[in-house]
Structures are given as structure tokens and as C-alpha cells.
Write an enzyme that holds these catalytic residues in place. Structure first.
Site, short mmCIF file in Angstrom:
data_model
loop_
_atom_site.label_atom_id
_atom_site.label_comp_id
_atom_site.label_asym_id
_atom_site.label_seq_id
_atom_site.Cartn_x
_atom_site.Cartn_y
_atom_site.Cartn_z
CE1 TYR A 1 -3.59 2.62 1.13
CE2 TYR A 1 -1.78 3.75 2.01
CZ TYR A 1 -2.98 3.55 1.73
OH TYR A 1 -3.88 4.72 1.67
CD GLU B 1 -6.45 5.03 0.28
OE1 GLU B 1 -6.10 4.90 1.29
OE2 GLU B 1 -7.47 4.46 -0.45
#
Ligand code: GDP
Ligand code: MN
Length: 400
Positions: free
Chosen positions: A113, A201
Site C-alpha cells: 500500500y 491511494e
């Protein structure tokens, strides 16, 4: 403002972030054509069909399908397009899927991530990274907070190489992947700052299997989500043009046109208030008295009678609304403007549900006169002396 994954991928690609090639389609036939073009001649024959909606968790909800044939692509596309997609972010009714992104599928060695957000406490952008990719970052933050690293980013200098290396090593990258990560994270930070994003993101950022040219594999962003600061859209015309009105709540879009701050909620008391703080306090009081607000609505200080009338229309057209609470403290806002809007709304739409009004401040006498004179045309109307009285009265009225 939110955008779709395909738009976020295009945007990140233009800042040098590697993303898989993809094609946006709106039908199963077009999905098949896209599959042929992207994966038909590839060694693995793998493509991914992905629902384009402004909600995350699509994978778990069946909105992301890995397919290995043209038939598979057709079936996945027609299934995803045929019914609303339900994820943990959409509510049980789900959201309609109108667009699909078909991308060339990749083999995944590991998922990471990386994201950019604003650290409100530090007052600056922050790079967030984790070795636990592919799952919700909120869940990682809750269950395994040590797996998340944060690095503040100075918006004027961007992410420095030493910072990028520190983050890359702390999420466990090594070899040639470190320099790829430094470049990628620097570009992500640059995109974030340049577009006035509030959140950007990449989840997951994946490592692909080793090849001769890339013995350590390659980093690839296979999902992207970007939100932007609405207050900066005036200087981001390219971003503003990416808005998809069909993804917006209809009432919220109408409210925005009239400069009303409106957010639809799950309860049944429609609230019309001036000032965000007073609106929050009003919602608290409604809840304290055992009811639930149907919306947050701040009409602002300088709202015209027309805008306030529109606000009543939006509230009254919501079938969930079983009662309306008006709480106005007239400072800049004028109580008589609100009263006039109540009367117009009563004429235009009619109050079938109980209406409790608490007015104080500028021109309150004139407002009371107006409402007194119109009492007969608004039979469900009651006045309240203060906010507690108003919350109590509306709760009793909807229970009756
Ligand atoms: P989200 O569920 O809305 O966040 O959608 P994502 O685009 O992140 O996809 C969910 C999951 O599907 C990813 O975490 C991957 O595990 C998987 N996935 C997506 N694209 C591919 C792909 O090209 N190849 C493989 N093997 N898995 C993929
Ligand atoms: Mn994802």
C-alpha cells in the site's frame, strides 16, 4: 471531489507512475473487444474487468473479476453491469455500474500500500506506506498499526530521495525495487500536491514476477483512488472536468448548485440550520432526544430566499423525512428571509409532515409576524422557544 479508478490511473500515469494499460467500456461486447486487444495475444491471456464506481471494496463485492478468455470477459462484464454493486462502502442498496475498466492482468508476487494524505496534526502532506497491501488500510491501522509507516512531505520540495529510500526499506523492499519505489513515491507525492488532492491511494501497489530485463520484478499500481479538495477546484479546471455527475447524490448536487452545504443521512428528521456548528449541535440534540437526522444542512449566512426555498424542497421531497426542524440563529442570516422561504415552500410543496421552527436574532419580530399571518396555510407548524424545546417537540410530533 472523487474520480473513477480509470481517471486516477491516467492522471498518475501522466506523472510517471507505472500502471497497466486499460480500456474503459460500457457494454459486454465492448469488454470482449477490449479483452482481445489487451490480453488476446498475451502469454497469460489474463485480463481484469473492474466496475468503475466511487466506492472501494469492489473486489470483495464482486466488482473486480480476473478473466482468462473472451467468454470470461463477456460473462464478467454482463454480470457486473446487470445489477447494483454492493460493497462495504455503498450501503445495502448498492450503486449502479455504468462503466467498466478492462486492464491487462498481471501476476502478483506481493501487494503493498502507498498513499498520500494530509496529516492535519502536522499540518502537511504525508506519505503513508505499508507492506500489508490489498486490504483496507483502515483495518491495517486498527489491527496492525506497526505495519504502517508515515513520512511527512514538504510540498515545496516534494518527497526527497532519502525519504523515499527510508520508506521503501521500512516496508521491506530490496534490490532494484528500492529505486523504482523512490521514483514512484516521489511521482505520487508530486501528483498529490500539484492537483490539490486530499487523498491519493495506490492499493495494491504490486511487485510483478522476475523477468530477464527485471530480475527483481517491477512495481505497478493496479488500483488507484484520488479525492480532491473541493475548495481548490477553481484553480484545477482539468480535475473539475473529470467529475461524474451520475455518481453524485442527486439532492446533494442540487444543493451544491444553490451553495447549500447538504449531506444526506439515514434518519427521518429533516434539519434546516444556518452555520455548520449550529447544524452539528442541532443534529446532536435531535439524537439526544431519541431521533435521527435525515440530513446535515447548513444554508449559510447569506442564503437568499430562493436558496432556502430550494433547501425546503430538497428536504420535503425526501420520502424518509417524517418531520422538519428549523433552527436559525440570525446573525448575518435574516430570520424574515427564512420565514418567507417557509411560507413559499408551504405554498409550493406543502408541509405534510410536522414542522418545528426555532428562530432567534436579526429580524426575528418580522419573521414571527410573517409566520403568524401564514399559520392557517401551514397546519403542521409549531414554534419552539429554544433548541432543546425544538428537538423535544419534533421528536414528540413524529411519534404521534
Ligand atoms: P478494490 O477491491 O475496489 O480495492 O479493487 P482492486 O483494484 O484493488 O482489486 C482488488 C484485488 O483484486 C486486488 O487487491 C488484487 O488482489 C486483485 N487484482 C486486481 N487486479 C489484478 C490483476 O491484474 N491480477 C491479479 N492476479 N489480481 C488482481
Ligand atoms: Mn484496491
Amino acid at each position: 471531489m472523487k474520480i473513477h479508478e480509470y481517471q486516477a490511473c491516467e492522471l498518475l500515469a501522466s506523472y510517471g507512475v507505472p500502471v497497466p494499460s486499460g480500456i474503459v467500456v460500457e457494454s459486454a461486447d465492448a469488454a470482449v473487444a477490449a479483452y482481445e486487444q489487451l490480453a488476446g495475444d498475451s502469454a497469460t491471456k489474463v485480463a481484469v474487468v473492474k466496475a468503475q464506481v466511487h466506492a472501494g471494496g469492489r473486489g470483495k463485492g464482486g466488482g473486480v473479476r480476473v478473466v482468462r478468455s473472451a467468454d470470461g470477459a463477456r460473462q464478467a462484464a454482463s454480470e457486473i453491469l446487470s445489477k447494483p454493486l454492493v460493497t462495504h462502502q455503498t450501503g445495502p442498496q448498492g450503486v449502479a455500474v455504468k462503466k467498466l475498466l478492462v486492464v491487462a492482468g498481471v501476476d502478483i508476487v506481493k501487494e503493498y500500500y502507498v498513499g498520500m494524505a494530509i496529516d492535519r496534526a502536522a499540518g502537511c502532506p504525508v506519505l503513508i506506506a505499508s507492506s500489508e497491501g490489498g486490504v483496507e488500510i483502515e483495518a491495517v491501522a486498527r489491527d496492525n498499526p506497526d505495519a504502517i509507516v508515515r513520512e511527512p512531505v514538504d510540498p515545496t520540495t516534494g518527497l526527497q530521495a532519502f525519504q523515499g529510500r527510508k520508506v521503501a526499506y521500512s516496508i521491506g523492499l530490496s534490490g532494484k525495487l528500492v529505486s523504482q519505489a523512490v521514483k514512484l513515491m516521489g511521482n505520487l507525492a508530486r501528483a498529490f500536491v500539484a492537483t490539490d488532492a486530499s487523498l491519493a491511494e495506490i492499493n495494491p501497489l504490486v511487485v510483478t514476477p522476475p523477468t530477464e530485463a527485471h530480475p527483481d520484478g517491477q512495481l505497478l499500481a493496479i488500483d488507484a483512488k484520488i479525492n480532491f479538495d473541493d475548495n481548490a477546484l477553481f484553480r484545477q479546471p482539468k480535475i473539475a472536468a473529470m467529475a461524474d455527475p451520475s455518481e453524485q447524490d442527486e439532492a446533494e448536487a442540487r444543493a451544491a448548485e444553490h451553495d447549500l452545504n447538504y449531506i444526506n443521512l439515514d434518519g427521518n428528521i429533516g434539519c434546516l440550520v444556518n452555520g455548520a456548528g449550529l447544524a452539528m449541535a442541532t443534529m446532536d440534540l435531535v439524537k439526544l432526544h431519541g431521533a435521527e437526522p435525515a440530513n446535515f444542512l447548513d444554508v449559510g449566512g447569506s442564503a437568499s430566499e430562493q436558496a432556502v426555498t430550494e433547501a425546503f424542497r430538497i428536504i420535503l421531497e425526501d420520502d424518509a423525512v417524517k418531520g422538519v426542524l428549523v433552527n436559525i440563529f440570525g446573525g448575518i442570516a435574516k430570520c424574515d428571509t427564512i420565514a418567507a422561504a417557509i411560507i413559499t415552500a408551504a405554498k409550493d410543496v406543502g408541509f405534510q409532515v410536522p414542522l418545528v421552527v426555532r428562530l432567534e436574532g436579526t429580524n426575528v419580530e418580522k419573521a414571527r409576524e410573517l409566520l403568524d399571518g401564514a399559520k392557517d396555510s401551514i397546519p403542521t407548524f409549531q414554534t419552539a422557544t429554544d433548541l432543546t424545546d425544538a428537538a423535544r417537540k419534533i421528536t414528540v410530533a413524529i411519534a404521534a
